[in-house]
Design an enzyme around this catalytic site. Structure first.
Site, mmCIF file in Angstrom:
data_model
loop_
_atom_site.group_PDB
_atom_site.id
_atom_site.type_symbol
_atom_site.label_atom_id
_atom_site.label_comp_id
_atom_site.label_asym_id
_atom_site.label_seq_id
_atom_site.Cartn_x
_atom_site.Cartn_y
_atom_site.Cartn_z
ATOM 1 N N GLU A 26 41.839 -0.148 16.447
ATOM 2 C CA GLU A 26 40.529 -0.445 17.344
ATOM 3 C C GLU A 26 40.527 0.724 18.432
ATOM 4 O OE1 GLU A 26 40.883 -4.383 18.829
ATOM 5 O OE2 GLU A 26 39.881 -5.096 16.987
ATOM 6 N N ARG A 65 31.378 3.119 0.343
ATOM 7 C CA ARG A 65 30.473 2.555 1.020
ATOM 8 C C ARG A 65 30.742 2.473 2.503
ATOM 9 N NH1 ARG A 65 28.120 0.308 -3.074
ATOM 10 N NH2 ARG A 65 26.483 -0.688 -1.839
ATOM 11 N N TYR A 90 45.537 -0.926 11.447
ATOM 12 C CA TYR A 90 44.679 -1.521 12.717
ATOM 13 C C TYR A 90 44.516 -0.195 13.751
ATOM 14 C CZ TYR A 90 42.216 -6.033 12.928
ATOM 15 O OH TYR A 90 41.446 -7.071 12.871
ATOM 16 N N ASP A 113 16.549 6.845 9.878
ATOM 17 C CA ASP A 113 17.280 6.475 8.929
ATOM 18 C C ASP A 113 17.417 7.065 7.790
ATOM 19 O OD1 ASP A 113 19.180 4.895 7.151
ATOM 20 O OD2 ASP A 113 18.055 2.817 7.736
ATOM 21 N N THR A 170 23.707 5.571 5.484
ATOM 22 C CA THR A 170 24.749 5.383 4.720
ATOM 23 C C THR A 170 25.642 6.578 4.156
ATOM 24 O OG1 THR A 170 23.511 5.717 2.498
ATOM 25 C CG2 THR A 170 23.386 3.498 3.832
#
Ligand SMILES: *Cc1c(COP(=O)(O)O)cnc(C)c1O
Length: 419
Positions: free
Chosen positions: A55, A234, A53, A199, A225
């Site tokens: 964050e 991905r 984790y 984009d 992406t």
């Protein structure tokens, strides 16, 4: 081929993974948004970084034990900055759609006006489509391509923008085969006082290597992406040269729309960006573009209607209904029967429903990674034509599939046994 994935770990899931390895190996992959990652990318994404984790951002985390994920995220950020010559980046978006959501929220308030390319014209759902957050949370108007040329008509977009007065214009597409003029979009945005977002989800690899003009010093914000032409895991990224905006973007990614970042995916992004900085990658993109051009010419020569008459990038679209009297839906099925994977796609002003369509979209990035050159793409164009002409003849389709499989076997997936 399949020995890098161990069936004994969980026979139900790994049986499907094993079958997927075989499907990928034996199919010709022409979906323009797909690619084959390197073994290094695959291993980084499959690593213990998934356990962590983290964050927050490097150096400012809400959890302990982040020393190694900090290193990896810093590497991803520095490599991405070098790749696009940009000052500020965020590598945490879970996907291209999440990147767009965070970027748009950094520029607009709910109810503000947004102008993006129509989905039929080649735009993405997150550019203002009615069923997407981008069409629900904002007041959206889409621009289209020209009815005759199927190309962007910048004068028409300017007139629309002057009437609609959007606060944000989005340029970039999922199914547009021509170069996008970011500077023209900038003039339009400036003349109506709108922000401009590019984009580049599809063309990012071409932009990074100079095969497409770059929006970095032109647009306020650029999203992408990482799994299409960039050939990474991905995921999504956001880039800007504006320091104030970059702070808003970071807050809108976390805690705005996301929680803990996928550090295993960020590790794989870092690996991919390093690969993207090599001369070999630039050669690869050059070959992707050459292959798309050559293959589209072969289709034209066989009497297919290529949308806009050709391509400047890694993809093109065929109006199969007009040229061969077969819907996109049926053509996709026929191709799947001969182990060629492509997707049906609406063409501009399509008369068929989005679920049926008149078109097929074809891209060269994935098979170019496998080693296909012009010769193999021309061969596949002929197999596609043969399959469409024999669409109701199961025996003929079987024979074509055999030929496709044997061609694909000669170009193995880029994986070897993992020690
Ligand atoms: C693929 C794509 C996206 C979305 O990416 P996801 O990772 O599937 O969410 C966004 N914009 C454009 C133009 C795309 O082609």
């Amino acid at each position: 081929m399949t020995e890098i994935f161990d069936r004994n770990l969980d026979d139900e899931v790994f049986d499907a993974i094993d079958a997927e390895v075989l499907r990928q190996q034996e199919s010709t992959e022409l979906i323009a948004s797909e690619n084959f990652v390197s073994l290094a990318v695959l291993k980084a994404q499959g690593s213990v970084m998934t356990n962590k984790y983290a964050e927050g951002y490097p150096g400012k985390r809400y959890y302990g034990g982040c020393v190694n994920v900090d290193r990896v995220e810093e590497l991803a950020r520095e490599r991405l900055k070098a790749l696009f010559h940009v000052r500020f980046v965020n590598v945490q978006p879970y996907s291209g759609s999440a990147a767009n959501m965070a970027a748009i929220r950094s520029l607009l308030s709910p109810g503000d006006r947004i102008m993006g390319m129509s989905v039929n014209g080649g735009g993405h759902l997150t550019h203002g489509y009615s069923l997407s957050f981008s069409g629900k949370d904002y007041e959206s108007l889409s621009y289209d391509v020209d009815r005759e040329t199927y190309r962007l008509d910048y004068d028409a977009i300017l007139r629309q923008a002057q009437q609609f007065k959007p606060k944000l214009i989005i340029c970039g597409a999922s199914a547009y085969s021509r170069e996008i003029d970011f500077k023209k979009f900038k003039e339009i945005a400036d003349s109506v006082g709108a922000y401009l977002m590019a984009d580049i989800a599809h063309i990012a690899g071409l932009v990074a290597t100079g095969y497409h003009n770059s929006p970095i010093d032109v647009c306020d914000v650029v999203t992408s992406t990482t799994h299409k032409t960039l050939r990474g895991p991905r995921g999504g990224i956001i880039m800007t040269n504006d320091e104030e905006l970059s702070k808003k973007i970071d807050k809108n990614v976390f805690p705005g729309i996301q929680g803990g970042p996928l550090e295993h995916v960020i590790a794989a992004k870092a690996v991919a960006f390093k690969e993207d900085l090599t001369p070999e990658y630039k050669d690869y993109i050059g070959q992707v573009v050459k292959n798309a051009k050559r293959m589209s010419e072969e289709f034209s020569a066989m009497g297919y209607d290529v949308i806009t008459g050709g391509t400047d990038n890694h993809l093109f679209m065929l109006d199969v209904l007009k040229s061969k009297n077969i819907t996109g839906m049926k053509a996709q099925k026929v191709l799947e029967a001969v182990n060629i994977t492509a997707n049906r796609n609406s063409i501009p002003f399509d008369t068929q429903k989005p679920y049926i369509t008149s078109g097929i979209r074809i891209g060269t990035p994935a098979m170019t990674t496998r080693g296909f050159q012009e010769k193999e793409f021309v061969q596949i164009a002929h197999y596609i034509d043969e399959a469409i002409r024999n669409q109701d003849d199961a025996r003929a389709l079987d024979a074509i599939r055999e030929k496709v499989v044997s061609l694909n076997r000669a170009f193995p997936l880029p994986y070897r046994k993992v020690g």
